[in-house]
Motif scaffolding. Structure first.
Motif, short mmCIF file in Angstrom:
data_model
loop_
_atom_site.label_atom_id
_atom_site.label_comp_id
_atom_site.label_asym_id
_atom_site.label_seq_id
_atom_site.Cartn_x
_atom_site.Cartn_y
_atom_site.Cartn_z
N CYS A 81 26.76 -100.34 26.83
CA CYS A 81 27.56 -101.57 26.47
C CYS A 81 27.55 -102.20 25.08
CB CYS A 81 27.16 -102.72 27.55
SG CYS A 81 27.30 -102.16 29.43
N ALA A 82 28.37 -102.83 24.53
CA ALA A 82 28.32 -103.55 23.52
C ALA A 82 27.22 -104.33 23.45
CB ALA A 82 29.64 -104.10 23.30
N SER A 83 26.35 -104.53 22.45
CA SER A 83 25.38 -105.33 22.35
C SER A 83 25.29 -105.79 20.57
CB SER A 83 24.25 -104.47 22.67
OG SER A 83 22.86 -105.43 22.34
N MET A 84 24.69 -106.84 20.39
CA MET A 84 24.37 -107.32 19.13
C MET A 84 22.87 -106.84 18.66
SD MET A 84 27.17 -108.74 17.96
CE MET A 84 26.28 -109.60 16.43
N GLU A 85 22.24 -106.18 19.50
CA GLU A 85 21.20 -105.55 19.37
C GLU A 85 21.17 -104.42 18.39
OE1 GLU A 85 17.29 -106.67 20.44
OE2 GLU A 85 18.53 -108.33 19.82
N PRO A 86 20.37 -103.79 17.73
CA PRO A 86 20.36 -102.49 17.06
C PRO A 86 20.41 -101.29 17.91
CG PRO A 86 18.27 -103.33 16.77
CD PRO A 86 19.12 -104.54 17.31
N ARG A 88 18.89 -98.34 17.69
CA ARG A 88 17.65 -97.78 17.66
C ARG A 88 16.73 -98.86 17.97
NH1 ARG A 88 13.84 -97.75 13.87
NH2 ARG A 88 12.38 -95.90 13.86
N VAL A 89 15.72 -98.28 18.75
CA VAL A 89 14.53 -99.35 19.16
C VAL A 89 13.44 -98.87 18.13
CG1 VAL A 89 12.67 -99.90 20.71
CG2 VAL A 89 15.00 -99.27 21.35
N PRO A 90 12.83 -99.83 17.31
CA PRO A 90 11.81 -99.50 16.12
C PRO A 90 10.66 -99.10 17.02
CG PRO A 90 12.40 -102.10 16.47
CD PRO A 90 13.36 -101.22 17.10
N GLU A 91 10.06 -98.27 16.29
CA GLU A 91 8.71 -97.93 16.81
C GLU A 91 7.65 -99.14 16.98
OE1 GLU A 91 5.24 -94.32 16.05
OE2 GLU A 91 7.02 -94.41 14.73
N SER A 92 7.67 -99.66 15.87
CA SER A 92 6.81 -100.92 15.92
C SER A 92 7.01 -101.90 17.39
CB SER A 92 7.04 -101.95 14.92
OG SER A 92 8.48 -102.13 14.86
N LEU A 93 8.32 -101.74 18.11
CA LEU A 93 8.34 -102.24 19.27
C LEU A 93 8.13 -101.29 20.53
CD1 LEU A 93 9.08 -104.64 21.22
CD2 LEU A 93 11.84 -103.89 20.61
N GLY A 108 14.55 -95.07 23.31
CA GLY A 108 15.78 -95.28 22.75
C GLY A 108 17.04 -95.07 23.67
N HIS A 109 16.88 -93.84 24.42
CA HIS A 109 18.23 -93.57 25.16
C HIS A 109 18.22 -94.64 26.19
CE1 HIS A 109 20.63 -91.01 27.37
NE2 HIS A 109 20.10 -91.08 28.48
N GLU A 110 17.20 -94.85 26.59
CA GLU A 110 17.33 -95.83 27.75
C GLU A 110 17.93 -97.16 27.50
OE1 GLU A 110 17.04 -95.12 31.31
OE2 GLU A 110 17.15 -93.01 30.50
N TRP A 111 17.56 -97.61 26.24
CA TRP A 111 17.83 -99.03 25.76
C TRP A 111 19.33 -98.59 25.69
CZ3 TRP A 111 18.50 -103.73 25.24
CH2 TRP A 111 19.53 -104.17 24.28
N GLN A 122 16.20 -106.35 23.10
CA GLN A 122 15.33 -105.10 23.41
C GLN A 122 13.82 -105.37 24.13
OE1 GLN A 122 15.12 -103.05 19.62
NE2 GLN A 122 17.29 -102.11 19.86
N LYS A 123 13.34 -106.58 23.52
CA LYS A 123 11.94 -106.87 23.81
C LYS A 123 11.97 -107.28 25.26
CE LYS A 123 7.43 -108.74 22.62
NZ LYS A 123 7.33 -108.98 23.84
#
Length: 216
Positions: A81-86, A88-93, A108-111, A122-123
């Motif tokens: 889906c379209a999202s304003m979130e990036p 890529r999920v940052p490793e720090s998260l 990352g794929h599941e996000w 994301q969080k």
């Protein structure tokens, strides 16, 4: 410039551009969640798994891991889906969730495929995933096998039902990779209570001999 003004400006821009703003999952456009629990030893025995050192390295002994928390409709499901979130999920998260989803590639794929359709950031989506996993009691007779064991699909489902009060046969499905246990899929409301899911249940594996290989 205040944070409130920035949020207001962003929401106005989204409305003008025809894009959805981030929403609580209660108002997102799907009916319920499917929590997919993958049996890691089966994945690690596959050609794809052998290349996943984070999940399948010689020092790894994962049993059930979270494949994903999937927004689902009574028929079909949304994805990418379209999202304003990036994207890529940052490793720090992501590294805070590697105990239940043991590779950044999987997270990352599941996000991108599923989390982007949840209406959550994301969080919040990853926290929801952990909460869903924590909701489930893993049956010891399946989750802690030390040698390969054979069950029917119904026996695996009944083990989960026995250890999770309120879980019913129409809210759980087993999937198979050939004759090996691949995943257990459990249907949850947006509030993470057990609920029926006819389409998911109907697609479950019905084999009378499913091998559950042990974690190394």
């Amino acid at each position: 410039m205040t944070h409130r003004f920035v949020r207001t400006l962003l929401a106005a821009c989204l409305a003008l551009c025809g894009l959805p703003a981030a929403a609580d999952d209660g108002s997102a456009r799907f009916d319920f969640y499917v929590l997919s629990l993958s049996w890691s030893p089966t994945f690690c025995a596959s050609p794809q798994g052998k290349d996943s050192k984070e999940q399948c390295g010689t020092d790894k002994t994962f049993g059930f891991i979270v494949h994903g928390l999937w927004p689902q409709n009574e028929r079909g499901y949304p994805e990418f889906c379209a999202s304003m979130e990036p994207r890529r999920v940052p490793e720090s998260l992501g590294r805070d969730y590697l105990d239940i989803m043991p590779s950044m590639g999987l997270i990352g794929h599941e996000w991108r495929k599923h989390g982007s359709c949840s209406g959550l950031g994301q969080k919040a989506y990853l926290d929801k995933t952990r909460a869903a996993f924590s909701r489930i009691r893993l049956p010891a007779d399946i989750a802690t096998v030390t040698t390969a064991q054979t069950f029917t699909a119904e026996q695996i489902e009944q083990s989960f039902i026995r250890d999770n009060p309120g879980l019913r046969p129409d809210a759980i499905a087993v999937s198979c990779e050939r004759s090996r246990l691949e995943e257990v899929r459990i249907c949850l409301s947006k509030e993470l209570s057990f609920r029926p899911c006819a389409e998911v249940d109907r697609k479950g594996c019905t084999l009378n001999r499913i091998t559950v290989p042990p974690a190394r």
